[in-house]
Enzyme design. Sequence first.
Site, PDB file in Angstrom:
ATOM      1  N   LYS A 151     -31.897 -36.073 -30.020  1.00  0.00           N
ATOM      2  CA  LYS A 151     -31.123 -37.278 -30.321  1.00  0.00           C
ATOM      3  C   LYS A 151     -31.592 -38.481 -29.493  1.00  0.00           C
ATOM      4  O   LYS A 151     -32.320 -38.323 -28.496  1.00  0.00           O
ATOM      5  CB  LYS A 151     -29.638 -36.996 -30.057  1.00  0.00           C
ATOM      6  N   PHE A 158     -14.379 -39.441 -34.974  1.00  0.00           N
ATOM      7  CA  PHE A 158     -15.618 -39.820 -34.290  1.00  0.00           C
ATOM      8  C   PHE A 158     -16.784 -40.083 -35.250  1.00  0.00           C
ATOM      9  O   PHE A 158     -17.900 -40.338 -34.812  1.00  0.00           O
ATOM     10  CB  PHE A 158     -16.011 -38.748 -33.266  1.00  0.00           C
ATOM     11  N   ARG A 195     -29.419 -22.141 -31.252  1.00  0.00           N
ATOM     12  CA  ARG A 195     -28.050 -22.524 -30.841  1.00  0.00           C
ATOM     13  C   ARG A 195     -27.755 -22.016 -29.426  1.00  0.00           C
ATOM     14  O   ARG A 195     -27.116 -22.709 -28.629  1.00  0.00           O
ATOM     15  CB  ARG A 195     -27.011 -21.990 -31.834  1.00  0.00           C
ATOM     16  N   THR A 200     -21.450 -27.641 -27.635  1.00  0.00           N
ATOM     17  CA  THR A 200     -21.522 -29.040 -28.082  1.00  0.00           C
ATOM     18  C   THR A 200     -21.165 -30.004 -26.959  1.00  0.00           C
ATOM     19  O   THR A 200     -21.814 -31.031 -26.769  1.00  0.00           O
ATOM     20  CB  THR A 200     -20.543 -29.250 -29.270  1.00  0.00           C
ATOM     21  N   ARG A 206     -28.256 -28.615 -23.448  1.00  0.00           N
ATOM     22  CA  ARG A 206     -27.201 -29.620 -23.269  1.00  0.00           C
ATOM     23  C   ARG A 206     -26.758 -29.705 -21.813  1.00  0.00           C
ATOM     24  O   ARG A 206     -26.449 -30.787 -21.319  1.00  0.00           O
ATOM     25  CB  ARG A 206     -26.042 -29.342 -24.219  1.00  0.00           C
ATOM     26  N   HIS A 235     -29.276 -31.586 -31.626  1.00  0.00           N
ATOM     27  CA  HIS A 235     -28.488 -30.988 -32.706  1.00  0.00           C
ATOM     28  C   HIS A 235     -29.229 -29.760 -33.212  1.00  0.00           C
ATOM     29  O   HIS A 235     -30.463 -29.735 -33.204  1.00  0.00           O
ATOM     30  CB  HIS A 235     -28.329 -31.971 -33.879  1.00  0.00           C
TER      31      HIS A 235
END
Length: 135
Positions: free
Chosen positions: A9, A57, A85, A91, A102, A115
């Site tokens: 991202k 959001f 994942r 998340t 992350r 993502h």
Amino acid sequence: MERTLCIIKPDAVKNGFVEEINNLIIENGLQILKSKRTKISAEIAEEFYSEHSEKPFFTELVEFMTSDYSVVQVLQGYNAVINYRNLMGATNPNEADEGTLRAKFAESLSKNAVHGSDSLDSAQREIDIMLKIFD
Ligand code: CMP
């Protein structure tokens, strides 16, 4: 062999983490079949995230994903969906396990670095949407 859709991202691209993230993806046994640095259009972002269109959001999500360059990638490997994942982590980076992408690279829930498709069906749908940008 499975395929999954990965987006690095705008926050992670701007922060210079693309190479480090891709090294971890490869070390995790996944092959990067396609990769494109691109500014995602609002049309594609809205279609891609349509399952969230009623969420509070959604506007913030589309604005962020179209704000700057992302790197959109197709990954392939054994159990690619779950493998990637697990590598990404939760998340919300505050809940992501140590060592996950992350935990290492995300700034916040909305600027969460990466993502990944959440199922084989999503992977097929997301890869089909993003095929336009690889042309
Ligand atoms: P992603 O895996 O790209 O899928 C949907 C995205 O919506 C998610 O990562 C987050 O970046 C974002 N998201 C989910 N929940 C929220 C929230 N409560 N506020 C802002 N963004 C969110």
